[in-house]
Enzyme design. Sequence first.
Site, PDB file in Angstrom:
ATOM      1  N   GLY A 156      19.464  11.562  23.241  1.00  0.00           N
ATOM      2  CA  GLY A 156      18.814  10.656  23.721  1.00  0.00           C
ATOM      3  C   GLY A 156      18.626   9.614  22.783  1.00  0.00           C
ATOM      4  O   GLY A 156      19.687   8.726  22.589  1.00  0.00           O
TER       5      GLY A 156
ATOM      6  N   GLY B  48      12.310  13.524  22.904  1.00  0.00           N
ATOM      7  CA  GLY B  48      11.776  12.260  22.695  1.00  0.00           C
ATOM      8  C   GLY B  48      10.637  12.386  21.818  1.00  0.00           C
ATOM      9  O   GLY B  48       9.675  11.533  21.443  1.00  0.00           O
TER      10      GLY B  48
ATOM     11  N   ASN C 298      23.017  10.011  26.131  1.00  0.00           N
ATOM     12  CA  ASN C 298      22.150   9.583  27.460  1.00  0.00           C
ATOM     13  C   ASN C 298      21.388   8.194  27.060  1.00  0.00           C
ATOM     14  O   ASN C 298      20.364   8.521  26.278  1.00  0.00           O
ATOM     15  CB  ASN C 298      21.094  10.658  27.928  1.00  0.00           C
ATOM     16  N   TRP C 299      21.765   7.263  27.267  1.00  0.00           N
ATOM     17  CA  TRP C 299      20.995   6.082  27.150  1.00  0.00           C
ATOM     18  C   TRP C 299      19.861   5.645  27.647  1.00  0.00           C
ATOM     19  O   TRP C 299      18.881   4.608  27.164  1.00  0.00           O
ATOM     20  CB  TRP C 299      21.977   4.373  27.198  1.00  0.00           C
ATOM     21  N   LYS C 300      19.534   6.350  28.782  1.00  0.00           N
ATOM     22  CA  LYS C 300      18.398   6.143  29.449  1.00  0.00           C
ATOM     23  C   LYS C 300      18.217   4.578  30.081  1.00  0.00           C
ATOM     24  O   LYS C 300      19.297   4.113  30.113  1.00  0.00           O
ATOM     25  CB  LYS C 300      17.089   6.800  28.910  1.00  0.00           C
TER      26      LYS C 300
ATOM     27  N   SER D 199      15.346  15.787  20.709  1.00  0.00           N
ATOM     28  CA  SER D 199      15.360  15.424  19.408  1.00  0.00           C
ATOM     29  C   SER D 199      16.462  15.801  18.326  1.00  0.00           C
ATOM     30  O   SER D 199      16.205  16.172  17.361  1.00  0.00           O
ATOM     31  CB  SER D 199      13.964  15.804  18.889  1.00  0.00           C
TER      32      SER D 199
ATOM     33  N   HIS E  83      17.809  15.833  35.068  1.00  0.00           N
ATOM     34  CA  HIS E  83      17.145  15.307  33.647  1.00  0.00           C
ATOM     35  C   HIS E  83      15.565  15.598  33.861  1.00  0.00           C
ATOM     36  O   HIS E  83      15.086  15.044  35.028  1.00  0.00           O
ATOM     37  CB  HIS E  83      17.490  13.936  33.251  1.00  0.00           C
TER      38      HIS E  83
ATOM     39  N   GLU F 132      13.254  13.973  33.163  1.00  0.00           N
ATOM     40  CA  GLU F 132      12.553  12.503  33.586  1.00  0.00           C
ATOM     41  C   GLU F 132      12.739  12.098  35.091  1.00  0.00           C
ATOM     42  O   GLU F 132      11.709  11.751  35.748  1.00  0.00           O
ATOM     43  CB  GLU F 132      13.079  11.451  32.682  1.00  0.00           C
TER      44      GLU F 132
ATOM     45  N   GLU G 189      17.438  21.392  27.839  1.00  0.00           N
ATOM     46  CA  GLU G 189      16.592  20.350  27.032  1.00  0.00           C
ATOM     47  C   GLU G 189      15.268  20.879  27.417  1.00  0.00           C
ATOM     48  O   GLU G 189      14.406  20.450  28.401  1.00  0.00           O
ATOM     49  CB  GLU G 189      16.666  19.128  27.683  1.00  0.00           C
TER      50      GLU G 189
HETATM   51  C1  PEP Z   1      17.368  13.378  26.493  1.00  0.00           C
HETATM   52  O1  PEP Z   1      16.419  12.948  27.036  1.00  0.00           O
HETATM   53  O2  PEP Z   1      18.407  13.856  27.045  1.00  0.00           O
HETATM   54  C2  PEP Z   1      17.177  13.697  24.925  1.00  0.00           C
HETATM   55  C3  PEP Z   1      17.643  14.803  24.457  1.00  0.00           C
HETATM   56  O3  PEP Z   1      16.343  12.618  24.513  1.00  0.00           O
HETATM   57  P1  PEP Z   1      16.029  12.832  22.713  1.00  0.00           P
HETATM   58  O4  PEP Z   1      17.382  13.253  22.025  1.00  0.00           O
HETATM   59  O5  PEP Z   1      15.596  11.492  22.572  1.00  0.00           O
HETATM   60  O6  PEP Z   1      15.094  13.713  22.687  1.00  0.00           O
END
Ligand code: PEP
Length: 255
Positions: free
Chosen positions: A236, A175, A9-11, A215, A97, A99, A169
Site C-alpha cells: 500500500g 497502514g 495498491n495505490w488506493k 506495512s 480488500h 477497506e 493482509e
Molecule cells: C494494503 O492496504 O493493501 C496495504 C498492504 O497497505 P500498507 O502497505 O500501507 O500497509
Amino acid sequence: MRKKIVAGNWKMNLNLPEGLELINEIYNGAPELNKNKEIVIAPPFIHITQAASQLSNMEHVHLGAQNCHHEAAGAYTGEVSASMLKSAEVEYVILGHSERRQYFHEDGTMLAKKVNQVLSNGMKVIFCCGEPLEIRDAGTENNYVGTQIEEGLFHLNADHLANVVIAYEPIWAIGTGRTASSAQAQDMHAHIRSVISAQYGPDVAASISILYGGSCKPSNAAELFACPDVDGGLIGGAALKAEEFLAIVAAIPAN
Ligand code: PEP
C-alpha cells in the site's frame, strides 16, 4: 513453479499527472524480470486507460484495478464492471480488500460474485483476506481467514482457481507501521495453503501464489519474501514512491 508477485495498491491516492509520473518512474526503474516474477500496479480507475498505454511496451509490469462491481452491467450509478476493466487492458483485479469489506460492507457472498465477474472476463483475481486485531488476540485467526477463503473462492473449480492469487493482509498491520513478523506471516501462509490443499489437493495448493500485505517496506520485504510460503507482497503506502516500490521489487528472491 508458482509466480512471485509484487503488487502496488495505490488506493485513493495521486491525481492523474502524479499517477502517470509514478508509472513513468516505475517503467524506467523496473528491472527485467524472468517469467516467474511479475510487478502489478493498481491505480485508481480514472488512471487506468492512460496507464495501459504507458505500460503497453512493458511485459513484466501488469495493470491491476482495485475493485469491480459484482453484476455484469446495468443501473449501478458510479460503478465499474469487470468487462469495462478487461476492455481497458486490466489483467488483475484486487477483491476483498479489508477497506472494501469494512467501509463498503462487502461480504463473502458478494465477493464470490465479483470473483466470477473477473474470471469470466478473462482477468486474474488478487483475493485479499486477513483478520482484525481482536481475532488475532483471541487466537482464532486461522478459522477466520479459512472462512474468508471458503466463502470467496471455494465455489471455483481448480482450473478457475489457477487464475487467483491470494493476499494475506492482517488488518492490524495495514497502514499501521506494525508488520507481521516473518514467523506470523509464514504460519498463516502455510495455513492458507493447507486450506487450499484440503479442498483442491496438494498440487493446486503448491501452485497458488500467496502474497503478504501490511506495512511491507524496503527494510522488511527481503525477510518476509524469504519465507517459503510467501510469494511476494501486496503493497500500500510504499507503492506510492517509485524508489520504495522498486526496492521492494528488488527484494524478491532470485529463485
Ligand atoms: C494494503 O492496504 O493493501 C496495504 C498492504 O497497505 P500498507 O502497505 O500501507 O500497509
